[in-house]
Scaffold this motif. Sequence first.
Motif, mmCIF file in Angstrom:
data_model
loop_
_atom_site.group_PDB
_atom_site.id
_atom_site.type_symbol
_atom_site.label_atom_id
_atom_site.label_comp_id
_atom_site.label_asym_id
_atom_site.label_seq_id
_atom_site.Cartn_x
_atom_site.Cartn_y
_atom_site.Cartn_z
ATOM 1 N N LEU A 70 0.875 -1.171 0.000
ATOM 2 C CA LEU A 70 0.000 0.000 0.000
ATOM 3 C C LEU A 70 0.913 1.221 0.000
ATOM 4 O O LEU A 70 1.798 1.334 0.846
ATOM 5 C CB LEU A 70 -0.881 -0.011 1.253
ATOM 6 C CG LEU A 70 -1.850 -1.183 1.371
ATOM 7 C CD1 LEU A 70 -2.581 -1.145 2.712
ATOM 8 C CD2 LEU A 70 -2.848 -1.180 0.222
ATOM 9 N N MET A 119 -14.454 -4.659 11.560
ATOM 10 C CA MET A 119 -13.042 -5.041 11.570
ATOM 11 C C MET A 119 -12.846 -6.217 12.541
ATOM 12 O O MET A 119 -13.178 -6.087 13.726
ATOM 13 C CB MET A 119 -12.256 -3.797 12.005
ATOM 14 C CG MET A 119 -10.789 -3.878 11.991
ATOM 15 S SD MET A 119 -9.956 -4.432 10.499
ATOM 16 C CE MET A 119 -10.124 -3.098 9.337
ATOM 17 N N VAL A 132 -7.754 2.907 -0.029
ATOM 18 C CA VAL A 132 -7.811 2.677 1.426
ATOM 19 C C VAL A 132 -7.327 3.923 2.167
ATOM 20 O O VAL A 132 -6.447 4.650 1.688
ATOM 21 C CB VAL A 132 -7.010 1.413 1.849
ATOM 22 C CG1 VAL A 132 -7.736 0.153 1.445
ATOM 23 C CG2 VAL A 132 -5.594 1.446 1.299
ATOM 24 N N MET A 133 -7.908 4.157 3.331
ATOM 25 C CA MET A 133 -7.723 5.467 3.986
ATOM 26 C C MET A 133 -6.301 5.697 4.510
ATOM 27 O O MET A 133 -5.888 6.845 4.695
ATOM 28 C CB MET A 133 -8.735 5.657 5.099
ATOM 29 C CG MET A 133 -8.618 4.664 6.230
ATOM 30 S SD MET A 133 -9.926 4.907 7.417
ATOM 31 C CE MET A 133 -9.505 3.640 8.610
ATOM 32 N N CYS A 134 -5.536 4.597 4.728
ATOM 33 C CA CYS A 134 -4.175 4.793 5.241
ATOM 34 C C CYS A 134 -3.271 5.451 4.205
ATOM 35 O O CYS A 134 -2.160 5.886 4.533
ATOM 36 C CB CYS A 134 -3.580 3.459 5.672
ATOM 37 S SG CYS A 134 -3.759 2.188 4.411
ATOM 38 N N ASP A 138 -0.716 4.030 11.057
ATOM 39 C CA ASP A 138 -1.288 4.201 9.715
ATOM 40 C C ASP A 138 -2.795 4.432 9.789
ATOM 41 O O ASP A 138 -3.369 5.087 8.918
ATOM 42 C CB ASP A 138 -1.038 2.951 8.871
ATOM 43 C CG ASP A 138 0.436 2.725 8.634
ATOM 44 O OD1 ASP A 138 1.082 3.642 8.090
ATOM 45 O OD2 ASP A 138 0.951 1.659 9.013
ATOM 46 N N CYS A 139 -3.431 3.835 10.783
ATOM 47 C CA CYS A 139 -4.896 3.967 10.905
ATOM 48 C C CYS A 139 -5.287 3.574 12.327
ATOM 49 O O CYS A 139 -4.475 3.037 13.086
ATOM 50 C CB CYS A 139 -5.595 3.061 9.890
ATOM 51 S SG CYS A 139 -5.327 1.303 10.219
ATOM 52 N N ASN A 155 -4.678 -0.215 13.059
ATOM 53 C CA ASN A 155 -3.293 -0.566 13.410
ATOM 54 C C ASN A 155 -2.969 -0.082 14.819
ATOM 55 O O ASN A 155 -2.187 -0.704 15.535
ATOM 56 C CB ASN A 155 -2.319 0.037 12.401
ATOM 57 C CG ASN A 155 -2.302 -0.748 11.103
ATOM 58 O OD1 ASN A 155 -3.106 -1.669 10.928
ATOM 59 N ND2 ASN A 155 -1.413 -0.400 10.195
ATOM 60 N N ILE A 201 3.499 1.498 4.831
ATOM 61 C CA ILE A 201 2.241 1.227 5.542
ATOM 62 C C ILE A 201 2.288 -0.222 6.053
ATOM 63 O O ILE A 201 2.654 -1.141 5.308
ATOM 64 C CB ILE A 201 1.030 1.439 4.607
ATOM 65 C CG1 ILE A 201 0.919 2.920 4.242
ATOM 66 C CG2 ILE A 201 -0.260 0.944 5.252
ATOM 67 C CD1 ILE A 201 -0.121 3.247 3.188
ATOM 68 N N ARG A 202 1.950 -0.399 7.331
ATOM 69 C CA ARG A 202 2.042 -1.735 7.938
ATOM 70 C C ARG A 202 0.739 -2.502 7.730
ATOM 71 O O ARG A 202 -0.194 -2.399 8.513
ATOM 72 C CB ARG A 202 2.353 -1.601 9.430
ATOM 73 C CG ARG A 202 3.681 -0.907 9.690
ATOM 74 C CD ARG A 202 4.050 -0.949 11.143
ATOM 75 N NE ARG A 202 4.343 -2.313 11.582
ATOM 76 C CZ ARG A 202 4.791 -2.609 12.798
ATOM 77 N NH1 ARG A 202 4.980 -1.667 13.686
ATOM 78 N NH2 ARG A 202 5.032 -3.864 13.125
ATOM 79 N N HIS A 257 -5.880 -8.218 8.717
ATOM 80 C CA HIS A 257 -7.092 -7.458 9.063
ATOM 81 C C HIS A 257 -7.435 -6.456 7.955
ATOM 82 O O HIS A 257 -8.581 -6.020 7.852
ATOM 83 C CB HIS A 257 -6.917 -6.730 10.400
ATOM 84 C CG HIS A 257 -5.828 -5.702 10.395
ATOM 85 N ND1 HIS A 257 -4.492 -6.022 10.352
ATOM 86 C CD2 HIS A 257 -5.876 -4.347 10.404
ATOM 87 C CE1 HIS A 257 -3.767 -4.914 10.342
ATOM 88 N NE2 HIS A 257 -4.590 -3.876 10.368
ATOM 89 N N CYS A 258 -6.435 -6.113 7.111
ATOM 90 C CA CYS A 258 -6.669 -5.148 6.021
ATOM 91 C C CYS A 258 -7.683 -5.687 5.003
ATOM 92 O O CYS A 258 -8.242 -4.902 4.217
ATOM 93 C CB CYS A 258 -5.367 -4.798 5.327
ATOM 94 S SG CYS A 258 -4.139 -4.063 6.422
ATOM 95 N N CYS A 267 -10.842 -3.801 4.870
ATOM 96 C CA CYS A 267 -10.909 -2.525 4.128
ATOM 97 C C CYS A 267 -11.087 -2.751 2.626
ATOM 98 O O CYS A 267 -11.456 -1.815 1.908
ATOM 99 C CB CYS A 267 -9.646 -1.707 4.352
ATOM 100 S SG CYS A 267 -9.447 -1.145 6.041
HETATM 101 S S1 SF4 Z 1 -6.542 -1.721 8.204
HETATM 102 FE FE1 SF4 Z 1 -4.919 -1.908 6.667
HETATM 103 S S2 SF4 Z 1 -5.820 -1.276 4.708
HETATM 104 FE FE2 SF4 Z 1 -7.190 -0.613 6.355
HETATM 105 S S3 SF4 Z 1 -6.567 1.489 6.729
HETATM 106 FE FE3 SF4 Z 1 -5.432 0.215 8.178
HETATM 107 S S4 SF4 Z 1 -3.474 -0.269 7.199
HETATM 108 FE FE4 SF4 Z 1 -4.874 0.514 5.626
#
Ligand code: SF4
Length: 320
Positions: A16, A214, A248-250, A264-265, A268, A298-299, A303-304, A307
């Motif tokens: 990402l 999530m 994706v928002m990150c 990142d979000c 995370n 971006i980690r 779980h991603c 998204c």
């Molecule tokens: S869960 Fe993963 S894909 Fe979704 S915003 Fe966070 S880092 Fe990005």
Amino acid sequence: MQPFAERVHSLNGGGLKRRAIDVLQVNLGRYCNLACIHCHVEAGPARKEMMSRENVDAVLRFLGATGIATLDVTGGAPELHPAFDYLVESARGLGRQVLDRCNLTVFFEPGKNYLPEFFRRHRVELVCSLPCYTSDNVDKQRGKGTFDASIRALQILNGLGYGRPESGLVLNLVYNPVGPHLPPPQEKLEQDYKRTLQDEFGVVFNRLFCLTNMPITRYATHLKLCREYEPYMELLASSFNPATVDHVMCRNSISVGWDGGIYDCDFNQMLNLPLTGADGEGLTIASLTLDQIAHRPIRCADHCYACTAGSGSSCGGTLV
Ligand code: SF4
Ligand code: SF4
């Protein structure tokens, strides 16, 4: 199940990829007047974690030093943080758009009935959770009496002009599925919400955001207890939609934890996957620069898939 990182890598030869940051999301803490089943923050009335005043000031310094246009305030119930009003007023003073993620019922907590007028005065954009337009489903997920309180709160906001297009006061609602399935198409559900809330309660709003639950923290525990965790993960992975990856928002936002850590979000953050500097130390809002973020990957992890399943999901709803 193919690991998410591998899947994205095979798609674009990288991971990402970050874009310019235009949203700073700040989690003021885990304290909340509710304790919803799906809550990825594991927030509730017994949680004590709250952002320090020093870190609130560091958030404002960072905002002032960057061109980031939007401050997105979340929690817990962010309005129950003692520096909430200060943060909102100061960010508006810097000319930033402020968005508050509000559970609506907070208006009826002691001493909080000034909030609707405070929001109107500062033209705060509201994103309010209402996981269904029926009382049974909402109360099941969020606690008894939550639906009625949410409707009363929406009526108060409408009375101030929120949700009425001509006012410019934005009131968006958030839907998330009650069970372990993907949300239905956002536009169709928005029409259903608008019709039902208007007909039954005289409530209007701007847009409905559909979010995918999530599978982490409290919701993961709930799924495991019901033996639904593995099937839900399989559903998310098998519904992977490559078209969502760019959105994706990150890619254009970062998240600040209650302790000042950078992520990142919000997800995370809850999984304790912080952004670290070149020295391996966690980045903090006290000394953060945009340049530091730009160079960190971006980690992502499995779980991603939440998204990127189906139409995709973010704090702003469906992605594609
Ligand atoms: S869960 Fe993963 S894909 Fe979704 S915003 Fe966070 S880092 Fe990005
Ligand atoms: S209102 Fe929001 S923060 Fe509070 S418990 Fe429910 S989902 Fe979590």
